[in-house]
Design a protein around this motif. Structure first.
Motif, PDB file in Angstrom:
ATOM      1  N   LEU A  36      46.435  28.856  78.861  1.00  0.00           N
ATOM      2  CA  LEU A  36      46.786  29.695  80.016  1.00  0.00           C
ATOM      3  C   LEU A  36      47.757  30.798  79.609  1.00  0.00           C
ATOM      4  N   ASP A  37      48.752  30.482  78.801  1.00  0.00           N
ATOM      5  CA  ASP A  37      49.736  31.478  78.376  1.00  0.00           C
ATOM      6  C   ASP A  37      49.082  32.594  77.558  1.00  0.00           C
ATOM      7  N   VAL A  38      48.148  32.237  76.683  1.00  0.00           N
ATOM      8  CA  VAL A  38      47.444  33.234  75.882  1.00  0.00           C
ATOM      9  C   VAL A  38      46.629  34.160  76.787  1.00  0.00           C
ATOM     10  N   LEU A  39      45.893  33.572  77.711  1.00  0.00           N
ATOM     11  CA  LEU A  39      45.009  34.366  78.566  1.00  0.00           C
ATOM     12  C   LEU A  39      45.793  35.280  79.500  1.00  0.00           C
ATOM     13  N   LEU A  40      46.897  34.793  80.052  1.00  0.00           N
ATOM     14  CA  LEU A  40      47.729  35.641  80.906  1.00  0.00           C
ATOM     15  C   LEU A  40      48.350  36.776  80.098  1.00  0.00           C
ATOM     16  N   ALA A  41      48.802  36.487  78.872  1.00  0.00           N
ATOM     17  CA  ALA A  41      49.383  37.519  78.013  1.00  0.00           C
ATOM     18  C   ALA A  41      48.355  38.589  77.652  1.00  0.00           C
ATOM     19  N   GLU A  42      47.088  38.206  77.605  1.00  0.00           N
ATOM     20  CA  GLU A  42      46.010  39.151  77.292  1.00  0.00           C
ATOM     21  C   GLU A  42      45.525  39.908  78.529  1.00  0.00           C
ATOM     22  N   GLY A  43      46.114  39.623  79.686  1.00  0.00           N
ATOM     23  CA  GLY A  43      45.799  40.375  80.892  1.00  0.00           C
ATOM     24  C   GLY A  43      44.706  39.799  81.776  1.00  0.00           C
ATOM     25  N   LEU A  44      44.225  38.589  81.467  1.00  0.00           N
ATOM     26  CA  LEU A  44      43.221  37.973  82.342  1.00  0.00           C
ATOM     27  C   LEU A  44      43.919  37.339  83.540  1.00  0.00           C
ATOM     28  N   ASP A  45      43.337  37.501  84.709  1.00  0.00           N
ATOM     29  CA  ASP A  45      43.913  36.966  85.944  1.00  0.00           C
ATOM     30  C   ASP A  45      43.373  35.560  86.193  1.00  0.00           C
TER      31      ASP A  45
END
Length: 103
Positions: A36-45
């Protein structure tokens, strides 16, 4: 005497392929960072609420590779058998991982 460049400490990294809202994204996933942290940092909602494994809002399917959850308070054995995982608690265990949201 020659000076050498400082050595960068490398963190083991996995490649993750994420299917979300009909689009495919590929990212580097440090093995010590929750999905989750990786995906949020990459801008995915990515949907999430609690970050503590209690709500299952961030559930996704592991279609390839291996992952492990640090904590699981909401998925039952049948969910796990289907390859479901919680992005807020998931770390990679293989070099390549494929996950799908929205199924």
């Amino acid at each position: 005497m020659s000076e050498s460049a400082p050595t960068e400490i490398s963190r083991p990294v996995t490649t993750v392929c994420v299917e979300f809202h009909g689009e495919t994204h590929d990212f580097a996933w440090p093995r010590d960072t929750l999905l989750l942290d990786v995906l949020l940092a990459e801008g995915l909602d990515i949907p999430y609420v609690c970050r503590e494994s209690a709500c299952a809002t961030c559930v996704c399917s592991v279609k390839g590779g291996r992952t492990r959850m640090l904590l699981n308070e909401s998925l039952v054995a049948d969910d796990l058998d289907m390859g479901l995982t919680l992005a807020c608690q998931t770390l990679p265990e293989s070099d390549d991982v494929h996950v799908v949201f929205d199924e």
